[in-house]
Scaffold this motif. Structure first.
Motif, PDB file in Angstrom:
ATOM      1  N   PHE A 143      -7.075 -15.196  42.555  1.00  0.00           N
ATOM      2  CA  PHE A 143      -5.729 -14.624  41.326  1.00  0.00           C
ATOM      3  C   PHE A 143      -5.763 -13.274  42.189  1.00  0.00           C
ATOM      4  CE2 PHE A 143      -6.331 -18.094  37.964  1.00  0.00           C
ATOM      5  CZ  PHE A 143      -7.238 -18.658  38.269  1.00  0.00           C
ATOM      6  N   TYR A 169      -6.426  -9.417  40.538  1.00  0.00           N
ATOM      7  CA  TYR A 169      -6.865  -8.678  39.530  1.00  0.00           C
ATOM      8  C   TYR A 169      -6.965  -7.133  40.189  1.00  0.00           C
ATOM      9  CZ  TYR A 169      -8.165 -12.196  36.631  1.00  0.00           C
ATOM     10  OH  TYR A 169      -8.889 -13.062  35.330  1.00  0.00           O
ATOM     11  N   GLN A 190      -7.563  -3.132  39.033  1.00  0.00           N
ATOM     12  CA  GLN A 190      -8.843  -2.907  38.308  1.00  0.00           C
ATOM     13  C   GLN A 190      -9.196  -1.083  38.810  1.00  0.00           C
ATOM     14  OE1 GLN A 190     -13.031  -2.790  39.601  1.00  0.00           O
ATOM     15  NE2 GLN A 190     -13.702  -2.737  37.312  1.00  0.00           N
ATOM     16  N   LYS A 210     -12.797   1.016  34.186  1.00  0.00           N
ATOM     17  CA  LYS A 210     -12.169  -0.259  33.963  1.00  0.00           C
ATOM     18  C   LYS A 210     -12.030  -1.734  33.928  1.00  0.00           C
ATOM     19  CE  LYS A 210      -9.808   3.659  30.856  1.00  0.00           C
ATOM     20  NZ  LYS A 210      -9.994   3.853  29.873  1.00  0.00           N
ATOM     21  N   GLU A 211     -12.047  -2.470  33.018  1.00  0.00           N
ATOM     22  CA  GLU A 211     -12.373  -3.466  33.009  1.00  0.00           C
ATOM     23  C   GLU A 211     -11.393  -4.104  33.941  1.00  0.00           C
ATOM     24  OE1 GLU A 211     -11.042  -2.389  30.296  1.00  0.00           O
ATOM     25  OE2 GLU A 211      -9.311  -3.736  29.363  1.00  0.00           O
ATOM     26  N   PRO A 212     -10.949  -5.528  34.648  1.00  0.00           N
ATOM     27  CA  PRO A 212     -10.382  -6.300  35.810  1.00  0.00           C
ATOM     28  C   PRO A 212      -9.305  -6.918  34.993  1.00  0.00           C
ATOM     29  CG  PRO A 212     -12.561  -6.986  36.338  1.00  0.00           C
ATOM     30  CD  PRO A 212     -12.758  -5.470  35.483  1.00  0.00           C
ATOM     31  N   LEU A 251      -5.908  -9.395  34.898  1.00  0.00           N
ATOM     32  CA  LEU A 251      -5.347  -9.904  35.419  1.00  0.00           C
ATOM     33  C   LEU A 251      -3.952  -9.603  36.374  1.00  0.00           C
ATOM     34  CD1 LEU A 251      -5.079 -12.918  37.878  1.00  0.00           C
ATOM     35  CD2 LEU A 251      -3.711 -13.888  34.961  1.00  0.00           C
ATOM     36  N   LEU A 297      -7.959  -6.525  43.536  1.00  0.00           N
ATOM     37  CA  LEU A 297      -9.253  -7.946  43.707  1.00  0.00           C
ATOM     38  C   LEU A 297      -8.725  -8.664  43.922  1.00  0.00           C
ATOM     39  CD1 LEU A 297     -11.575  -6.044  40.375  1.00  0.00           C
ATOM     40  CD2 LEU A 297     -11.090  -5.213  42.958  1.00  0.00           C
ATOM     41  N   LEU A 322     -15.826 -16.877  38.241  1.00  0.00           N
ATOM     42  CA  LEU A 322     -14.957 -15.538  39.185  1.00  0.00           C
ATOM     43  C   LEU A 322     -15.800 -15.320  40.573  1.00  0.00           C
ATOM     44  CD1 LEU A 322     -11.963 -14.307  36.630  1.00  0.00           C
ATOM     45  CD2 LEU A 322     -12.130 -17.135  38.229  1.00  0.00           C
ATOM     46  N   PHE A 359     -15.065 -12.376  43.228  1.00  0.00           N
ATOM     47  CA  PHE A 359     -14.658 -11.217  43.459  1.00  0.00           C
ATOM     48  C   PHE A 359     -15.192 -10.947  45.118  1.00  0.00           C
ATOM     49  CE2 PHE A 359     -12.935  -9.630  38.884  1.00  0.00           C
ATOM     50  CZ  PHE A 359     -13.503 -10.296  38.091  1.00  0.00           C
ATOM     51  N   TYR A 362     -20.411 -10.688  33.313  1.00  0.00           N
ATOM     52  CA  TYR A 362     -20.407 -10.127  34.942  1.00  0.00           C
ATOM     53  C   TYR A 362     -20.825  -8.509  34.896  1.00  0.00           C
ATOM     54  CZ  TYR A 362     -16.791 -13.634  35.806  1.00  0.00           C
ATOM     55  OH  TYR A 362     -16.307 -14.998  36.027  1.00  0.00           O
ATOM     56  N   VAL A 394     -18.002  -6.716  41.156  1.00  0.00           N
ATOM     57  CA  VAL A 394     -17.828  -7.171  40.303  1.00  0.00           C
ATOM     58  C   VAL A 394     -18.469  -8.536  40.217  1.00  0.00           C
ATOM     59  CG1 VAL A 394     -16.271  -8.159  37.843  1.00  0.00           C
ATOM     60  CG2 VAL A 394     -16.024  -6.707  39.337  1.00  0.00           C
ATOM     61  N   PHE A 450     -19.382  -6.994  32.095  1.00  0.00           N
ATOM     62  CA  PHE A 450     -18.524  -6.520  32.026  1.00  0.00           C
ATOM     63  C   PHE A 450     -18.929  -8.661  31.064  1.00  0.00           C
ATOM     64  CE2 PHE A 450     -15.984  -4.016  32.400  1.00  0.00           C
ATOM     65  CZ  PHE A 450     -16.110  -3.526  34.483  1.00  0.00           C
ATOM     66  N   GLU A 509      -7.351 -17.828  33.457  1.00  0.00           N
ATOM     67  CA  GLU A 509      -6.902 -16.720  32.727  1.00  0.00           C
ATOM     68  C   GLU A 509      -8.747 -16.002  31.897  1.00  0.00           C
ATOM     69  OE1 GLU A 509      -3.773 -14.321  31.254  1.00  0.00           O
ATOM     70  OE2 GLU A 509      -5.060 -12.252  31.395  1.00  0.00           O
ATOM     71  N   GLN A 510      -8.990 -15.681  32.816  1.00  0.00           N
ATOM     72  CA  GLN A 510     -10.333 -14.933  31.596  1.00  0.00           C
ATOM     73  C   GLN A 510      -9.851 -13.624  31.957  1.00  0.00           C
ATOM     74  OE1 GLN A 510     -14.606 -15.392  34.086  1.00  0.00           O
ATOM     75  NE2 GLN A 510     -13.450 -17.423  34.643  1.00  0.00           N
ATOM     76  N   PHE A 521     -11.024  -9.715  30.237  1.00  0.00           N
ATOM     77  CA  PHE A 521     -12.304  -9.102  30.121  1.00  0.00           C
ATOM     78  C   PHE A 521     -12.244  -8.066  28.843  1.00  0.00           C
ATOM     79  CE2 PHE A 521     -13.989 -10.065  34.262  1.00  0.00           C
ATOM     80  CZ  PHE A 521     -13.332 -10.856  34.789  1.00  0.00           C
ATOM     81  N   GLY A 522     -13.220  -8.360  28.884  1.00  0.00           N
ATOM     82  CA  GLY A 522     -13.589  -6.650  27.726  1.00  0.00           C
ATOM     83  C   GLY A 522     -13.536  -5.453  27.654  1.00  0.00           C
ATOM     84  N   PRO A 523     -13.780  -4.485  27.708  1.00  0.00           N
ATOM     85  CA  PRO A 523     -13.641  -2.828  28.421  1.00  0.00           C
ATOM     86  C   PRO A 523     -14.876  -2.751  29.111  1.00  0.00           C
ATOM     87  CG  PRO A 523     -14.112  -2.859  26.208  1.00  0.00           C
ATOM     88  CD  PRO A 523     -13.886  -4.370  25.838  1.00  0.00           C
TER      89      PRO A 523
END
Lengths: 113, 115
Positions: free
Chosen positions: A34, A36, A38, A42-44, A46, A87, A101, A103, B35, B43, B91, B103-104, B106-108
């Motif tokens: 994948f 991603y 970022q 912030k969060e990654p 997709l 990522l 995952l 990374f 994570y 990450v 996360f 697909e995972q 993610f939270g903030p």
């Protein structure tokens, strides 16, 4: 050897440019791949999955070369909003269906006017 | 659009204290993950959780860490005795809905600062 390796950049490009990122992974039996995105602190999120046949989503094209264990992402017609860290992400073999995952450290892209 | 939520957004604690980070997964998701990301680093996978038990954990996830889903809703990460090196962004991610299995989401994140 790192499980997933990326050029950290940064890549500084003007709007409208085409930019390519590369990634290599160490385990040839890895299952899924994948890209991603970022944004800072912030969060990654997709961006796209990567398939052996290659796949395209608008301005983004991803390629996978299993023989070389190499993944790429091409961004055409760069926008200011593309500025982020990209990522490269791999699901290793024998994850038992739980799909952890792995990374890469990310490649930073800065698009300027 | 359904999303993963996490609380608190920022937690400051003293070294040696216990912290609990909370995550509310997307409804109907079956697989849950934690994570972490140390500032400026990649990450890193900590743990995966399915069917109310840990399915896999990394070397980082030592005896100081634990996870549970106590009420069938919240998914929590507990650090029993925090160290300075636990300072990071944590996360939560979830997957396993009826579509997009891989697909995972993610939270903030929760930013943990250990002083």
């Amino acid at each position: 050897r790192k499980e997933v390796e990326q050029d950290p950049g940064p890549f500084n490009v003007p709007e409208g440019a085409t930019v390519a990122f590369n990634c290599t992974y160490s385990n040839s039996a890895s299952q899924s791949f994948f890209w991603y995105r970022q944004d800072c602190r912030k969060e990654p999120k997709l961006l796209m999955s990567v398939y052996s046949s290659g796949n395209e989503d608008g301005r983004f094209t991803a390629q996978l070369n299993r023989a070389s264990q190499y993944i790429s992402l091409l961004i055409r017609d760069s926008k200011l909003s593309d500025s982020a860290t990209y990522l490269c992400v791999v699901i290793p073999p024998f994850s038992g269906g739980y799909n952890k995952l792995i990374f890469g450290a990310g490649t930073r892209l800065a698009v300027h006017p | 659009e359904p999303e993963v939520t996490q609380t608190p957004s920022h937690q400051v604690t003293q070294m040696g204290q216990e912290v609990i980070l909370r995550c509310v997964p997307i409804s109907n998701h079956l697989y849950f993950y934690w994570y972490r990301q140390i500032l400026g680093q990649k990450v890193e996978f900590l743990v995966s959780f399915y069917n109310n038990e840990i399915s896999e954990k990394s070397e980082i996830f030592d005896d100081q860490f634990s996870v549970e889903r106590p009420d069938g809703s919240n998914f929590t990460l507990k650090i029993r005795s925090t160290k300075l090196e636990d300072s990071a962004m944590y996360f939560c991610a979830t997957t396993g809905g009826l579509k997009d299995y891989n697909e995972q989401f993610f939270g903030p994140g929760t930013r943990l600062t250990v002083l």
